[in-house]
Design an enzyme around this catalytic site. Structure first.
Site, PDB file in Angstrom:
ATOM      1  N   HIS A 297     -27.732  21.645   9.052  1.00  0.00           N
ATOM      2  CA  HIS A 297     -27.113  20.352   8.718  1.00  0.00           C
ATOM      3  C   HIS A 297     -26.236  19.895   9.865  1.00  0.00           C
ATOM      4  CE1 HIS A 297     -24.630  23.655   7.199  1.00  0.00           C
ATOM      5  NE2 HIS A 297     -23.571  22.903   7.478  1.00  0.00           N
ATOM      6  N   MET A 298     -26.118  18.577   9.955  1.00  0.00           N
ATOM      7  CA  MET A 298     -25.248  17.945  10.943  1.00  0.00           C
ATOM      8  C   MET A 298     -24.091  17.298  10.190  1.00  0.00           C
ATOM      9  SD  MET A 298     -26.336  14.871  13.521  1.00  0.00           S
ATOM     10  CE  MET A 298     -27.124  15.863  14.781  1.00  0.00           C
ATOM     11  N   HIS A 299     -22.853  17.610  10.599  1.00  0.00           N
ATOM     12  CA  HIS A 299     -21.670  16.954  10.029  1.00  0.00           C
ATOM     13  C   HIS A 299     -21.442  15.638  10.776  1.00  0.00           C
ATOM     14  CE1 HIS A 299     -19.862  20.607   7.959  1.00  0.00           C
ATOM     15  NE2 HIS A 299     -20.693  21.197   8.793  1.00  0.00           N
TER      16      HIS A 299
ATOM     17  N   VAL B  51     -23.347  27.387   5.150  1.00  0.00           N
ATOM     18  CA  VAL B  51     -24.561  27.122   4.372  1.00  0.00           C
ATOM     19  C   VAL B  51     -25.754  27.240   5.311  1.00  0.00           C
ATOM     20  CG1 VAL B  51     -25.808  25.447   2.979  1.00  0.00           C
ATOM     21  CG2 VAL B  51     -23.319  25.617   2.761  1.00  0.00           C
TER      22      VAL B  51
ATOM     23  N   ASP C  97     -19.789  15.273   2.006  1.00  0.00           N
ATOM     24  CA  ASP C  97     -19.318  16.652   1.914  1.00  0.00           C
ATOM     25  C   ASP C  97     -18.378  16.774   0.716  1.00  0.00           C
ATOM     26  OD1 ASP C  97     -19.096  19.149   4.217  1.00  0.00           O
ATOM     27  OD2 ASP C  97     -17.686  19.146   2.528  1.00  0.00           O
TER      28      ASP C  97
ATOM     29  N   ASN D  60     -22.941  23.604  13.211  1.00  0.00           N
ATOM     30  CA  ASN D  60     -22.494  24.990  13.337  1.00  0.00           C
ATOM     31  C   ASN D  60     -23.697  25.925  13.245  1.00  0.00           C
ATOM     32  OD1 ASN D  60     -19.723  24.239  13.371  1.00  0.00           O
ATOM     33  ND2 ASN D  60     -19.738  24.045  11.152  1.00  0.00           N
TER      34      ASN D  60
HETATM   35  P1  AMP Z   1     -20.983  24.686   7.540  1.00  0.00           P
HETATM   36  O1  AMP Z   1     -19.728  25.479   7.703  1.00  0.00           O
HETATM   37  O2  AMP Z   1     -21.361  23.927   8.777  1.00  0.00           O
HETATM   38  O3  AMP Z   1     -22.138  25.521   7.005  1.00  0.00           O
HETATM   39  O4  AMP Z   1     -20.636  23.566   6.475  1.00  0.00           O
HETATM   40  C1  AMP Z   1     -21.027  23.613   5.135  1.00  0.00           C
HETATM   41  C2  AMP Z   1     -20.436  22.412   4.465  1.00  0.00           C
HETATM   42  O5  AMP Z   1     -21.072  22.227   3.214  1.00  0.00           O
HETATM   43  C3  AMP Z   1     -18.928  22.503   4.182  1.00  0.00           C
HETATM   44  O6  AMP Z   1     -18.245  21.450   4.847  1.00  0.00           O
HETATM   45  C4  AMP Z   1     -18.841  22.394   2.660  1.00  0.00           C
HETATM   46  O7  AMP Z   1     -17.716  21.666   2.243  1.00  0.00           O
HETATM   47  C5  AMP Z   1     -20.143  21.670   2.337  1.00  0.00           C
HETATM   48  N1  AMP Z   1     -20.645  21.877   0.984  1.00  0.00           N
HETATM   49  C6  AMP Z   1     -20.832  23.064   0.344  1.00  0.00           C
HETATM   50  N2  AMP Z   1     -21.329  22.852  -0.892  1.00  0.00           N
HETATM   51  C7  AMP Z   1     -21.491  21.513  -1.026  1.00  0.00           C
HETATM   52  C8  AMP Z   1     -21.975  20.674  -2.073  1.00  0.00           C
HETATM   53  N3  AMP Z   1     -22.394  21.173  -3.244  1.00  0.00           N
HETATM   54  N4  AMP Z   1     -21.982  19.325  -1.871  1.00  0.00           N
HETATM   55  C9  AMP Z   1     -21.552  18.807  -0.696  1.00  0.00           C
HETATM   56  N5  AMP Z   1     -21.102  19.560   0.334  1.00  0.00           N
HETATM   57  C10 AMP Z   1     -21.057  20.889   0.169  1.00  0.00           C
END
Ligand code: AMP
Length: 115
Positions: free
Chosen positions: A99-101, A95, A29, A86
């Site tokens: 995706h899985m954190h 985004v 991230d 999320n």
């Molecule tokens: P979410 O709120 O679950 O959609 O999380 C989106 C995540 O994407 C956030 O933790 C951001 O920091 C991460 N993110 C956004 N752009 C990038 C990128 N270019 N490279 C890596 N992570 C990113």
């Protein structure tokens, strides 16, 4: 328009990729919230959990199996970690490419902040 994560997966945008297979790609991230903060993303564009279909069962399962492998790779499997997905506005999704954190490397704290 490809999502920002599709551009990372295709190599159009730079990223720190830690794992890749035929179904998912994982990278660090850009704004880490823990010593290990990795995003595991289907190679196929699926916007949210709500958009998963029965045909995506292998992809959904692979997110977890990739998480298990990456946690081992990062040396955090034994101490533990948290997986977060999320969905939409109330879930705090930013985004719109599923995706899985994977968060670890320290105690992650309470699951949800009480309001
Ligand atoms: P979410 O709120 O679950 O959609 O999380 C989106 C995540 O994407 C956030 O933790 C951001 O920091 C991460 N993110 C956004 N752009 C990038 C990128 N270019 N490279 C890596 N992570 C990113």
């Amino acid at each position: 328009m490809p999502t920002i994560f599709s551009k990372i997966i295709s190599g159009e945008l730079p990223s720190d990729i830690v794992y890749r297979d035929d179904l998912v790609t994982a990278f660090r991230d850009i704004n880490p919230l823990a010593p290990t903060h990795i995003l595991i993303v289907p190679n196929k564009e699926i916007a949210t959990v709500n958009d998963l279909t029965d045909d995506d069962e292998r992809i959904a399962g692979r997110l977890f199996l990739a998480a298990r492998r990456i946690a081992e790779q990062e040396g955090i499997a034994q101490d533990g970690y948290r997986l977060i997905v999320n969905c939409n506005r109330d879930g705090g999704q930013e985004v719109y490419h599923l995706h899985m954190h994977l968060l670890g490397g320290r105690p992650i704290g309470p699951m949800v902040v009480r309001h």
